[in-house]
Motif scaffolding. Structure first.
Motif, PDB file in Angstrom:
ATOM      1  N   SER A 106       0.820  -1.206   0.000  1.00 41.25           N
ATOM      2  CA  SER A 106       0.000   0.000   0.000  1.00 41.25           C
ATOM      3  C   SER A 106       0.851   1.252   0.000  1.00 41.25           C
ATOM      4  N   LEU A 107       0.354   2.268  -0.731  1.00 41.04           N
ATOM      5  CA  LEU A 107       0.959   3.589  -0.731  1.00 41.04           C
ATOM      6  C   LEU A 107      -0.008   4.570  -0.079  1.00 41.04           C
ATOM      7  N   GLY A 108      -0.882   4.058   0.780  1.00 40.87           N
ATOM      8  CA  GLY A 108      -1.817   4.927   1.462  1.00 40.87           C
ATOM      9  C   GLY A 108      -2.953   5.335   0.543  1.00 40.87           C
ATOM     10  N   ASP A 109      -3.391   6.577   0.664  1.00 35.69           N
ATOM     11  CA  ASP A 109      -4.549   7.039  -0.078  1.00 35.69           C
ATOM     12  C   ASP A 109      -4.273   7.225  -1.553  1.00 35.69           C
ATOM     13  N   PHE A 110      -3.019   7.290  -1.961  1.00 34.60           N
ATOM     14  CA  PHE A 110      -2.726   7.688  -3.320  1.00 34.60           C
ATOM     15  C   PHE A 110      -2.180   6.592  -4.210  1.00 34.60           C
ATOM     16  N   GLY A 111      -1.989   5.381  -3.745  1.00 36.92           N
ATOM     17  CA  GLY A 111      -1.528   4.366  -4.670  1.00 36.92           C
ATOM     18  C   GLY A 111      -0.843   3.206  -4.003  1.00 36.92           C
ATOM     19  N   MET A 112      -0.004   2.510  -4.774  1.00 33.73           N
ATOM     20  CA  MET A 112       0.621   1.303  -4.270  1.00 33.73           C
ATOM     21  C   MET A 112       1.787   0.934  -5.172  1.00 33.73           C
ATOM     22  N   ILE A 113       2.692   0.132  -4.649  1.00 32.88           N
ATOM     23  CA  ILE A 113       3.675  -0.515  -5.504  1.00 32.88           C
ATOM     24  C   ILE A 113       3.068  -1.838  -5.910  1.00 32.88           C
ATOM     25  N   TRP A 114       2.991  -2.085  -7.164  1.00 37.12           N
ATOM     26  CA  TRP A 114       2.388  -3.315  -7.668  1.00 37.12           C
ATOM     27  C   TRP A 114       3.496  -4.262  -8.097  1.00 37.12           C
ATOM     28  N   ARG A 115       3.420  -5.477  -7.612  1.00 38.48           N
ATOM     29  CA  ARG A 115       4.365  -6.509  -8.001  1.00 38.48           C
ATOM     30  C   ARG A 115       3.618  -7.638  -8.669  1.00 38.48           C
ATOM     31  N   SER A 116       4.207  -8.183  -9.712  1.00 38.23           N
ATOM     32  CA  SER A 116       3.582  -9.301 -10.401  1.00 38.23           C
ATOM     33  C   SER A 116       4.434 -10.538 -10.203  1.00 38.23           C
ATOM     34  N   ASP A 117       3.832 -11.590  -9.644  1.00 40.21           N
ATOM     35  CA  ASP A 117       4.527 -12.855  -9.441  1.00 40.21           C
ATOM     36  C   ASP A 117       4.014 -13.918 -10.399  1.00 40.21           C
ATOM     37  N   PHE A 175       2.599   7.980  -7.501  1.00 35.08           N
ATOM     38  CA  PHE A 175       2.217   6.579  -7.656  1.00 35.08           C
ATOM     39  C   PHE A 175       3.351   5.876  -8.387  1.00 35.08           C
ATOM     40  N   THR A 176       3.873   4.776  -7.838  1.00 31.89           N
ATOM     41  CA  THR A 176       4.925   4.010  -8.497  1.00 31.89           C
ATOM     42  C   THR A 176       4.442   2.593  -8.756  1.00 31.89           C
ATOM     43  N   ALA A 177       4.886   2.015  -9.860  1.00 28.30           N
ATOM     44  CA  ALA A 177       4.498   0.642 -10.192  1.00 28.30           C
ATOM     45  C   ALA A 177       5.646  -0.059 -10.878  1.00 28.30           C
ATOM     46  N   LEU A 178       5.713  -1.379 -10.684  1.00 26.69           N
ATOM     47  CA  LEU A 178       6.741  -2.185 -11.318  1.00 26.69           C
ATOM     48  C   LEU A 178       6.223  -3.602 -11.494  1.00 26.69           C
ATOM     49  N   ALA A 179       6.929  -4.371 -12.309  1.00 29.95           N
ATOM     50  CA  ALA A 179       6.634  -5.795 -12.475  1.00 29.95           C
ATOM     51  C   ALA A 179       7.912  -6.572 -12.195  1.00 29.95           C
ATOM     52  N   ASP A 180       7.806  -7.634 -11.421  1.00 24.48           N
ATOM     53  CA  ASP A 180       8.991  -8.430 -11.100  1.00 24.48           C
ATOM     54  C   ASP A 180       9.606  -9.059 -12.344  1.00 24.48           C
ATOM     55  N   ASP A 181       8.792  -9.215 -13.415  1.00 21.10           N
ATOM     56  CA  ASP A 181       9.329  -9.813 -14.636  1.00 21.10           C
ATOM     57  C   ASP A 181       9.639  -8.756 -15.691  1.00 21.10           C
ATOM     58  N   ASP A 182       9.926  -7.531 -15.232  1.00 22.64           N
ATOM     59  CA  ASP A 182      10.279  -6.458 -16.159  1.00 22.64           C
ATOM     60  C   ASP A 182      11.440  -6.894 -17.045  1.00 22.64           C
ATOM     61  N   GLU A 183      11.341  -6.556 -18.334  1.00 23.62           N
ATOM     62  CA  GLU A 183      12.403  -6.952 -19.260  1.00 23.62           C
ATOM     63  C   GLU A 183      13.719  -6.236 -18.981  1.00 23.62           C
ATOM     64  N   MET A 208      14.867  -2.053  -9.495  1.00 20.39           N
ATOM     65  CA  MET A 208      15.603  -1.408  -8.411  1.00 20.39           C
ATOM     66  C   MET A 208      15.408   0.103  -8.438  1.00 20.39           C
ATOM     67  N   ALA A 209      15.347   0.661  -9.649  1.00 14.33           N
ATOM     68  CA  ALA A 209      15.218   2.111  -9.774  1.00 14.33           C
ATOM     69  C   ALA A 209      13.902   2.603  -9.201  1.00 14.33           C
ATOM     70  N   ILE A 210      12.803   1.939  -9.538  1.00 17.95           N
ATOM     71  CA  ILE A 210      11.502   2.422  -9.077  1.00 17.95           C
ATOM     72  C   ILE A 210      11.335   2.177  -7.579  1.00 17.95           C
ATOM     73  N   GLU A 211      11.950   1.105  -7.055  1.00 14.13           N
ATOM     74  CA  GLU A 211      11.924   0.895  -5.600  1.00 14.13           C
ATOM     75  C   GLU A 211      12.702   1.996  -4.890  1.00 14.13           C
ATOM     76  N   TRP A 212      13.800   2.402  -5.493  1.00 14.22           N
ATOM     77  CA  TRP A 212      14.615   3.486  -4.931  1.00 14.22           C
ATOM     78  C   TRP A 212      13.813   4.783  -4.921  1.00 14.22           C
ATOM     79  N   ILE A 213      13.148   5.076  -6.042  1.00 17.06           N
ATOM     80  CA  ILE A 213      12.341   6.283  -6.125  1.00 17.06           C
ATOM     81  C   ILE A 213      11.249   6.268  -5.058  1.00 17.06           C
ATOM     82  N   TYR A 214      10.597   5.113  -4.896  1.00 15.63           N
ATOM     83  CA  TYR A 214       9.559   4.990  -3.876  1.00 15.63           C
ATOM     84  C   TYR A 214      10.122   5.271  -2.485  1.00 15.63           C
ATOM     85  N   SER A 215      11.306   4.747  -2.209  1.00 15.86           N
ATOM     86  CA  SER A 215      11.880   4.883  -0.868  1.00 15.86           C
ATOM     87  C   SER A 215      12.243   6.316  -0.522  1.00 15.86           C
ATOM     88  N   LEU A 216      12.603   7.114  -1.514  1.00 12.23           N
ATOM     89  CA  LEU A 216      13.050   8.486  -1.217  1.00 12.23           C
ATOM     90  C   LEU A 216      11.945   9.529  -1.416  1.00 12.23           C
TER      91      LEU A 216
END
Length: 231
Positions: free
Chosen positions: A3-14, A202-210, A216-224
């Motif tokens: 969860s990203l609270g009221d404004f979104g989420m990090i989405w992971r695809s397994d 709002f940040t989003a990513l897929a674990d199977d990104d090409e 790693m970049a979008i997780e970093w952006i989310y963290s900061l």
């Protein structure tokens, strides 16, 4: 899904299915934008337009108008795609009351300029140096539309469109939200996100990104990102 609270989420695809087009995450954008503005489903009217860059080059864009006045969003494509990848999403957003503008970078899609797949290594930085002016031309067009409310403007991008989106927000205080999909931004962009606690992201990513580095970049952006709504 985190969860990203009221404004979104990090989405992971397994998923165990074959690698899908990384644009599948774009389907998540409406969930973010509709947290920001509630809209009644309406008719979407779209038109292809020609924009003129500061150096006279013609840029192709598509404007998806909502039936009633409402927020606006500029969508910026990846560096191996063109604006048409946003068409389905743009129609959904416009039908939900959000005006959308999509743009072909110079050399991409139907815009003029040397085709991006024929760029020499030396030509790449020269072409990218012109992107800010081109994107600002598109941004001004979006704001000029009579149905766009200037107090609720968003910018979204994927891959290299992430940096283009962040830099656009740096240049334009009208930007009130960002959607960043599997990409990175430079030092100035990261500092901007770190020092913008009132800017929902709002940040989003897929674990199977090409492109694994995008994960790693979008997780970093989310963290900061400083916005407290991301928690």
């Amino acid at each position: 899904m985190e969860s990203l609270g009221d404004f979104g989420m990090i989405w992971r695809s397994d998923r165990e299915s074959p690698i899908m087009d990384r644009l599948f995450v774009c389907r998540l954008i409406p969930f973010f934008l509709l947290f920001v503005i509630s809209a009644t489903p309406a008719v979407c009217a779209e038109r292809v337009i020609d924009l003129t860059a500061s150096d006279g080059l013609k840029l192709k864009a598509t404007y998806f108008a909502a039936e009633k006045p409402g927020p606006g969003v500029l969508l910026l494509h990846q560096c191996n795609r063109q604006r048409r990848v946003w068409d389905d999403l743009a129609r959904q957003l416009a039908s939900a009351g959000i005006n959308v503008l999509t743009l072909d970078y110079r050399g991409y899609g139907e815009s003029e300029g040397e085709p991006f797949d024929k760029f020499s290594p030396e030509a790449v930085p020269q072409a990218r140096a012109k992107w800010p002016d081109d994107i600002d031309t598109a941004f001004r067009y979006l704001l000029s539309q009579p149905g766009v409310t200037h107090d609720n403007i968003g910018v979204g991008g994927a891959s290299c469109g992430v940096d283009n989106s962040v830099q656009t927000a740096r240049r334009h205080r009208e930007v009130k939200s960002l959607v960043l999909l599997s990409g990175n931004t430079d030092l100035n962009g990261r500092l901007f996100l770190r020092n913008s606690p009132k800017l929902p992201v709002f940040t989003a990513l897929a674990d199977d990104d090409e492109f694994p580095t995008s994960i790693m970049a979008i997780e970093w952006i989310y963290s900061l990102t400083a916005s407290p709504e991301k928690k």
